[in-house]
Scaffold this motif. Structure first.
Motif, mmCIF file in Angstrom:
data_model
loop_
_atom_site.group_PDB
_atom_site.id
_atom_site.type_symbol
_atom_site.label_atom_id
_atom_site.label_comp_id
_atom_site.label_asym_id
_atom_site.label_seq_id
_atom_site.Cartn_x
_atom_site.Cartn_y
_atom_site.Cartn_z
ATOM 1 N N ILE A 1 0.808 -1.217 0.000
ATOM 2 C CA ILE A 1 0.000 0.000 0.000
ATOM 3 C C ILE A 1 0.844 1.271 0.000
ATOM 4 O O ILE A 1 0.308 2.367 -0.158
ATOM 5 N N LEU B 1 -7.622 7.361 3.134
ATOM 6 C CA LEU B 1 -6.643 6.336 3.468
ATOM 7 C C LEU B 1 -5.286 7.004 3.625
ATOM 8 O O LEU B 1 -4.817 7.698 2.714
ATOM 9 N N THR C 1 -4.106 -1.016 7.811
ATOM 10 C CA THR C 1 -4.360 0.305 7.232
ATOM 11 C C THR C 1 -4.656 1.346 8.304
ATOM 12 O O THR C 1 -5.040 1.035 9.432
ATOM 13 N N GLN D 1 -3.908 -5.273 -4.270
ATOM 14 C CA GLN D 1 -4.090 -4.919 -2.866
ATOM 15 C C GLN D 1 -4.606 -3.489 -2.738
ATOM 16 O O GLN D 1 -5.504 -3.203 -1.943
ATOM 17 N N ARG D 2 -4.068 -2.587 -3.552
ATOM 18 C CA ARG D 2 -4.498 -1.188 -3.490
ATOM 19 C C ARG D 2 -5.954 -1.036 -3.926
ATOM 20 O O ARG D 2 -6.688 -0.203 -3.383
ATOM 21 N N GLU E 1 -7.972 -1.992 -0.947
ATOM 22 C CA GLU E 1 -7.957 -0.965 0.097
ATOM 23 C C GLU E 1 -8.920 0.172 -0.229
ATOM 24 O O GLU E 1 -9.523 0.768 0.661
ATOM 25 N N TYR F 1 -11.742 -8.779 3.534
ATOM 26 C CA TYR F 1 -12.198 -7.398 3.403
ATOM 27 C C TYR F 1 -13.720 -7.346 3.438
ATOM 28 O O TYR F 1 -14.387 -8.198 2.834
#
Length: 361
Positions: A85, A118, A144, A314-315, A318, A334
């Protein structure tokens, strides 16, 4: 001066508090605390190697609880998430063939939705990413950190404390879609051109026979019965194990290509995990995900993944979802709004050939 002795539990609680977390709700070995420990250690040690950072955190936290079952692999997995991230940046180590070095990610943020932000990056020497002038407390969820702010003032306040905005389009950059066979063939052609490898120290491969539902259990030493091309890791004298693609014949390495090859600035695991997903898909055993209902008022389902995904995937996760505690068997989980779950499943299928449980026999 009076020195008050602390037992291990009390010391662990004070450590969690010092990391900016709620010691009444979070323990030192939670994902939130381990990631906070990695960020803090990195703020003092970077530039450093991934292996050195993992060892520093492992030594610090296990000293407070010798009975802890925390492992080096678990801490390394959390570090991979932070690199994915952008809290930490992994780049080639100058003058060291195949070596990688970690640097602090620049303080920045991405807008998930109006009012939701974020947070990314690490300041040196343990400095806080934001201060009280922002007007909101950092929320820690798994690996995060995020903030909720009035959208009308958020940009000005975050800019005032030195956070740079990353545009959504830049955050979501990813490779072009390809079919799995093309990805596998491209890497095999690289092995065809590679020189004879000779003996490879500390080589471990992802075994093709192991279940895609248990990522850690897929790693093993090469066996005499192994012949083919494998995603692998190999040890080096200093630093974390290197990612590579290896050609093996009757258990003996014949050719090797260190990863990454397409983008030297990208972590080697990004190419390795995409390649393994392609290998699994071509073999007729694609990697899997599970969508399950969660006890939430908004009805948002939870997405469970059984294997790691590259940083660009992954991003995406997120941005559209919120990491939650994983259930037994899942590697990462998630909570995803119902409005985007369909789009997310298509993205994972197109880019990583991942199937939902029940789609295949």
């Amino acid at each position: 001066m009076i020195i008050t002795p602390l037992n291990g539990r009390e010391a662990a609680e004070r450590t969690v508090h010092a990391l900016g977390l709620d010691e009444t709700a979070t323990d030192l070995f939670s994902t939130e605390a381990l990631c906070a420990s990695l960020r803090r250690a990195g703020s003092f040690l970077c530039p450093t190697t991934p292996g050195q950072l993992v060892e520093a955190v492992l030594e610090a936290v296990t000293a407070l609880d010798a009975s802890s079952s925390i492992s080096r692999d678990l801490v390394a997995e959390q570090l991979d998430l932070l690199v994915s991230i952008g809290d930490l940046v992994e780049l080639p180590r100058q003058g060291v063939r195949g070596g990688r070095q970690l640097y602090l990610g620049p303080p920045s943020y991405v807008t998930k939705a109006p009012g939701q932000y974020l947070l990314l990056g690490v300041r040196p020497n343990g400095a806080s990413l934001v201060d009280e002038s922002v007007g909101a407390k950092i929320q820690y969820e798994s690996h995060t950190r995020s903030l909720q702010l009035d959208a009308k003032v958020a940009a000005a306040r975050l800019d005032a404390v030195g956070l740079h905005e990353i545009r959504r389009a830049n955050w979501l950059e990813h490779p072009r879609p390809h079919n799995a066979a093309a990805v596998v063939e491209a890497m095999r052609q690289r092995l065809d051109r590679a020189a004879e490898s000779g003996q490879v120290a500390g080589l471990r491969i992802i075994g093709p026979e192991a279940s895609v539902r248990y990522y850690r259990g897929r790693w093993r030493l090469p066996a005499a019965s192994d012949s083919g091309d494998f995603v692998a890791r190999r040890t080096q004298a200093y630093g974390a194990d290197l990612w590579c693609l290896v050609r093996i014949k009757h258990g003996v390495p014949r050719a090797l290509v260190d990863l990454p090859v397409d983008d030297p600035a990208a972590p080697g695991c990004d190419e390795a995990w995409r390649l393994q997903a392609a290998i699994d898909a071509v073999a007729g055993r694609p990697q899997l995900l599970r969508v399950r209902s969660a006890a939430k008022a908004d009805g948002s389902p939870v997405l469970d993944l059984f294997g790691p995904v590259p940083g660009w995937a992954q991003r995406y996760l997120e941005l559209v979802g919120i990491p939650v505690s994983r259930v037994r068997g899942a590697l990462i989980s998630y909570r995803v709004p119902m409005s985007v779950i369909g789009e997310l499943l298509v993205f994972l299928a197109d880019m990583l050939w991942i199937k939902e449980e029940g789609e295949i026999a």
